[in-house]
Design a protein around this motif. Structure first.
Motif, mmCIF file in Angstrom:
data_model
loop_
_atom_site.group_PDB
_atom_site.id
_atom_site.type_symbol
_atom_site.label_atom_id
_atom_site.label_comp_id
_atom_site.label_asym_id
_atom_site.label_seq_id
_atom_site.Cartn_x
_atom_site.Cartn_y
_atom_site.Cartn_z
ATOM 1 N N SER A 26 63.132 29.363 -120.921
ATOM 2 C CA SER A 26 64.481 29.924 -121.064
ATOM 3 C C SER A 26 65.006 30.508 -119.764
ATOM 4 C CB SER A 26 64.477 31.011 -122.142
ATOM 5 O OG SER A 26 63.638 32.103 -121.780
ATOM 6 N N GLY A 27 64.524 29.991 -118.620
ATOM 7 C CA GLY A 27 65.034 30.431 -117.329
ATOM 8 C C GLY A 27 66.383 29.807 -117.023
ATOM 9 N N PHE A 28 66.696 29.678 -115.744
ATOM 10 C CA PHE A 28 68.030 29.213 -115.365
ATOM 11 C C PHE A 28 68.310 27.807 -115.871
ATOM 12 C CE2 PHE A 28 67.132 32.700 -112.533
ATOM 13 C CZ PHE A 28 68.323 33.387 -112.527
ATOM 14 N N GLY A 29 67.353 26.899 -115.746
ATOM 15 C CA GLY A 29 67.580 25.549 -116.255
ATOM 16 C C GLY A 29 67.650 25.507 -117.764
ATOM 17 N N GLY A 30 66.744 26.204 -118.440
ATOM 18 C CA GLY A 30 66.692 26.177 -119.891
ATOM 19 C C GLY A 30 67.878 26.848 -120.550
ATOM 20 N N SER A 31 68.322 27.978 -120.004
ATOM 21 C CA SER A 31 69.444 28.703 -120.602
ATOM 22 C C SER A 31 70.755 27.951 -120.420
ATOM 23 C CB SER A 31 69.541 30.108 -119.996
ATOM 24 O OG SER A 31 68.456 30.908 -120.398
ATOM 25 N N VAL A 32 70.966 27.379 -119.236
ATOM 26 C CA VAL A 32 72.160 26.563 -119.027
ATOM 27 C C VAL A 32 72.161 25.384 -119.995
ATOM 28 C CG1 VAL A 32 73.376 25.056 -117.407
ATOM 29 C CG2 VAL A 32 72.410 27.221 -116.612
ATOM 30 N N SER A 33 71.031 24.715 -120.108
ATOM 31 C CA SER A 33 70.940 23.560 -121.001
ATOM 32 C C SER A 33 71.220 23.958 -122.439
ATOM 33 C CB SER A 33 69.547 22.927 -120.887
ATOM 34 O OG SER A 33 69.282 22.495 -119.573
ATOM 35 N N ALA A 34 70.661 25.079 -122.870
ATOM 36 C CA ALA A 34 70.845 25.515 -124.255
ATOM 37 C C ALA A 34 72.321 25.744 -124.572
ATOM 38 C CB ALA A 34 70.041 26.787 -124.510
ATOM 39 N N LEU A 35 73.030 26.424 -123.670
ATOM 40 C CA LEU A 35 74.444 26.690 -123.934
ATOM 41 C C LEU A 35 75.258 25.411 -123.947
ATOM 42 C CD1 LEU A 35 76.901 28.454 -124.335
ATOM 43 C CD2 LEU A 35 77.012 28.778 -121.846
ATOM 44 N N ARG A 36 75.118 24.595 -122.924
ATOM 45 C CA ARG A 36 75.970 23.403 -122.839
ATOM 46 C C ARG A 36 75.681 22.417 -123.977
ATOM 47 N NH1 ARG A 36 79.467 26.294 -120.532
ATOM 48 N NH2 ARG A 36 79.147 26.728 -118.312
ATOM 49 N N LEU A 37 74.432 22.332 -124.415
ATOM 50 C CA LEU A 37 74.110 21.424 -125.515
ATOM 51 C C LEU A 37 74.661 21.924 -126.839
ATOM 52 C CD1 LEU A 37 70.461 20.544 -124.457
ATOM 53 C CD2 LEU A 37 72.402 18.963 -124.521
ATOM 54 N N THR A 38 74.598 23.236 -127.075
ATOM 55 C CA THR A 38 75.196 23.760 -128.319
ATOM 56 C C THR A 38 76.704 23.564 -128.304
ATOM 57 O OG1 THR A 38 75.317 26.008 -127.390
ATOM 58 C CG2 THR A 38 73.375 25.456 -128.725
ATOM 59 N N GLU A 39 77.331 23.706 -127.132
ATOM 60 C CA GLU A 39 78.771 23.481 -127.037
ATOM 61 C C GLU A 39 79.130 22.031 -127.347
ATOM 62 O OE1 GLU A 39 80.142 26.798 -123.708
ATOM 63 O OE2 GLU A 39 79.589 24.773 -123.044
ATOM 64 N N LYS A 40 78.187 21.116 -127.111
ATOM 65 C CA LYS A 40 78.435 19.703 -127.379
ATOM 66 C C LYS A 40 78.041 19.298 -128.790
ATOM 67 C CE LYS A 40 78.327 18.219 -122.571
ATOM 68 N NZ LYS A 40 77.893 17.222 -121.587
ATOM 69 N N GLY A 41 77.616 20.260 -129.588
ATOM 70 C CA GLY A 41 77.371 19.988 -130.994
ATOM 71 C C GLY A 41 75.942 19.672 -131.369
ATOM 72 N N TYR A 42 74.996 19.895 -130.494
ATOM 73 C CA TYR A 42 73.594 19.610 -130.782
ATOM 74 C C TYR A 42 72.881 20.840 -131.331
ATOM 75 C CZ TYR A 42 74.316 15.435 -127.895
ATOM 76 O OH TYR A 42 74.784 14.254 -127.374
ATOM 77 N N THR A 43 71.845 20.601 -132.117
ATOM 78 C CA THR A 43 70.958 21.679 -132.531
ATOM 79 C C THR A 43 69.897 21.850 -131.447
ATOM 80 O OG1 THR A 43 69.556 20.147 -133.781
ATOM 81 C CG2 THR A 43 71.325 21.268 -134.984
ATOM 82 N N VAL A 44 69.615 23.114 -131.112
ATOM 83 C CA VAL A 44 68.770 23.410 -129.951
ATOM 84 C C VAL A 44 67.725 24.459 -130.308
ATOM 85 C CG1 VAL A 44 68.732 24.360 -127.603
ATOM 86 C CG2 VAL A 44 70.611 22.853 -128.304
ATOM 87 N N GLY A 45 66.488 24.175 -129.949
ATOM 88 C CA GLY A 45 65.416 25.155 -130.044
ATOM 89 C C GLY A 45 64.859 25.422 -128.654
ATOM 90 N N VAL A 46 64.569 26.685 -128.360
ATOM 91 C CA VAL A 46 64.038 27.079 -127.049
ATOM 92 C C VAL A 46 62.685 27.745 -127.245
ATOM 93 C CG1 VAL A 46 64.421 28.423 -124.947
ATOM 94 C CG2 VAL A 46 66.379 27.436 -126.173
#
Length: 538
Positions: A12-32
């Motif tokens: 959940s660092g810089f790469g993981g947190s950015v990915s989590a937000l942008r993927l949820t904004e695109k409508g995907y379900t996300v687990g970290v």
């Protein structure tokens, strides 16, 4: 097949947190999946003497957020927490020189100098980058030294991820979310206590759990704290991962037998450069992901760093006030120095420093240290002795983080070292990294002389012949082929489908500055290639 998540993100660092937000904004379900703890202002340590809540060594009961890994070539410091390294870093967010895009394995993969400014702008906005208005004594001392060394014109206040509030307001004032139009949490303005790297207990530091990750969780991302990934393997016999992945996890601090398995259509490795390399090595050599590129672990970079300091015992000047890294200078075109501080009472880092020592790297340098120590104690026995004691270190010391853009690298391997035959672990190979920067040593010496301080070197450089770094980069580099890297120009892992690497391990060149902003910007770029969820389904 019923999937638990469209995307499962490891880290959940810089790469993981950015990915989590942008993927949820695109409508995907996300687990970290995050191995570290979730930190709040209430459970942050007050000083780094609280090692149980500052250092990360779970096998001996230390559950903090700073991990120190000792290798043959280097000592690497990195973060373990919900929010990754942002919890304990000094939030310096700088754009590297344009020349880095023409170096290394990513050269020519994109029109970087045209593409990246837009992603840097987004990253700065999301991380709340601001010019530091709080110049404390350590910053002013660095400026004085720079003038004495003839480079005073290079002095600058840092651009940092800190909320400073409105000019004229009292430090510590509470504001409704100042960054995201009310979608983010309330914040307080910085009080300049210097606690950034021990963990901000005052809601002023723009850690990922207050921006990217906070918004991702509001959008439905599920963060599994204190959860360690054990295995990742393709499902349905599709060796390339085209049907997704089965991910086995266990509680970080629980019994190893307490396991759970998740099914994910896609997986993103964002466990930091060290964490991702170690996990991918284990999965490759253990047979779960055997087709990971053989380039894994190659060209790991460290910003060619050195840690120095100048201490002022008995001077009555408090160097601890301000922000973690408040200013910087350029000694020459390759060498960049930043002024670092810890809060009053956080004197544990004193154990890393001793008298400034030059000499030839290797077995003879401890002899040079003995000579330097003798000169110090003869010339000024009382002040010299006080400079070696831990008490008052944070208030008396300006720490120098010295970085160079000069390229150099080591390689990581995963095997049983001769001194620990019980299991495989990450080890380093390759040519030694320079253990001190002569121009930085000379600057520290001149600066100490000009300001009445005592210059100091890192213990590890003298007695272990290895430098220290907080900026481990590379190992899963971006490249044009699997023979030259681990991922392609869109962060997709070679030889697999539905798999990406988005963290510091993707970097293909030595940046010469803190890599956090660049990792964030590259993560934004990586997510820009992923279509909206409804488009992916058609």
């Amino acid at each position: 097949m019923k999937y638990d998540y469209d995307y499962l993100i490891v880290g959940s660092g810089f790469g993981g947190s950015v990915s989590a937000l942008r993927l949820t904004e695109k409508g995907y379900t996300v687990g970290v999946m995050e191995m570290g703890r979730r930190w709040t202002p209430e459970n942050m340590p007050k000083t780094n003497w609280n090692i149980a809540n500052f250092l990360w060594m779970p096998f001996v009961g230390l559950r903090g957020f700073l991990s120190m890994r000792f290798f043959k070539h280097v000592v690497i410091m990195h973060g373990n927490a919900v929010g990754g390294g942002s919890i304990g870093y000094a939030q310096t967010l700088l754009v590297p020189p344009d020349s880095v895009w023409a170096d290394g394995s990513w050269a020519g993969l994109d029109e970087w100098q045209k593409v990246m400014p837009g992603h840097y702008a987004t990253a700065k906005r999301m991380l709340g980058v601001a010019r530091n208005p709080i110049l404390g004594n350590a910053d002013l001392m660095l400026q004085k030294m720079a003038v004495a060394a003839g480079v005073g014109d290079t002095f600058y206040p840092t651009d940092v991820g800190v909320f400073f509030g409105k000019e004229g307001d009292r430090p510590g004032t509470t504001y409704a979310d100042p960054f995201f139009g009310g979608a983010g949490p309330d914040r307080k303005s910085c009080i300049g206590c210097g606690s950034c790297m021990v963990g901000c207990r005052h809601d002023a530091k723009n850690t990922l759990d207050k921006n990217y990750l906070y918004l991702a969780e509001k959008n439905g991302a599920k963060v599994h704290a204190e959860t360690k990934v054990l295995d990742v393997r393709p499902v349905n016999g599709k060796a390339d991962g085209s049907d997704g992945y089965e991910v086995t996890v266990t509680p970080t601090f629980g019994p190893p037998s307490d396991k759970r398995t998740y099914l994910a259509r896609n997986i993103i490795f964002s466990a930091s450069s060290l964490g991702t390399q170690e996990l991918l090595f284990r999965l490759k050599q253990g047979g779960s992901l055997p087709n990971i590129s053989d380039d894994l672990g190659n060209r790991v970079r460290t910003n060619s760093e050195s840690l120095l300091s100048v201490r002022y015992p008995g001077a009555g000047i408090d160097m601890s006030k301000g922000i973690g890294i408040g200013s910087g200078i350029y000694v020459d075109e390759h060498t960049h120095i930043e002024a670092v501080r810890y809060p009053a009472g956080s004197d544990m880092m004193s154990s890393l420093f001793t008298v400034l020592t030059d000499g030839k790297p290797g077995w003879s340098r401890p002899i040079s240290w003995l000579g330097a120590m003798f000169k110090l104690l003869i010339a000024n026995p009382v002040k010299g002795l006080r400079s070696l004691l831990p008490f008052g270190f944070a208030e008396q010391t300006v720490i120098f983080l010295c970085m160079q853009t000069v390229d150099g690298h080591i390689n990581m391997r995963y095997k049983r070292p001769w001194y620990w035959p019980f299991r495989e672990k990450l080890v380093t190979e390759g040519d030694p990294i320079p253990t001190f920067i002569p121009s930085a040593n000379e600057f520290a010496r001149k600066g100490a002389l000009a300001t009445g301080g005592i210059a100091q070197s890192s213990m590890s450089e003298i007695f272990m012949n290895v430098p220290m770094t907080a900026h481990c980069m590379g190992g899963c580099a971006m490249a044009d082929t699997a023979e030259r890297g681990v991922i392609d120009s869109q962060n997709r892992v070679f030889n697999y489908k539905n798999m990406m690497v988005v963290d510091g391990s993707m970097l293909g060149a030595n940046l010469g500055v803190n890599p956090s902003l660049t990792i964030t910007a590259l993560a934004e770029r990586a997510m820009s290639f992923i279509p909206q969820a409804q488009k992916a389904a058609t």
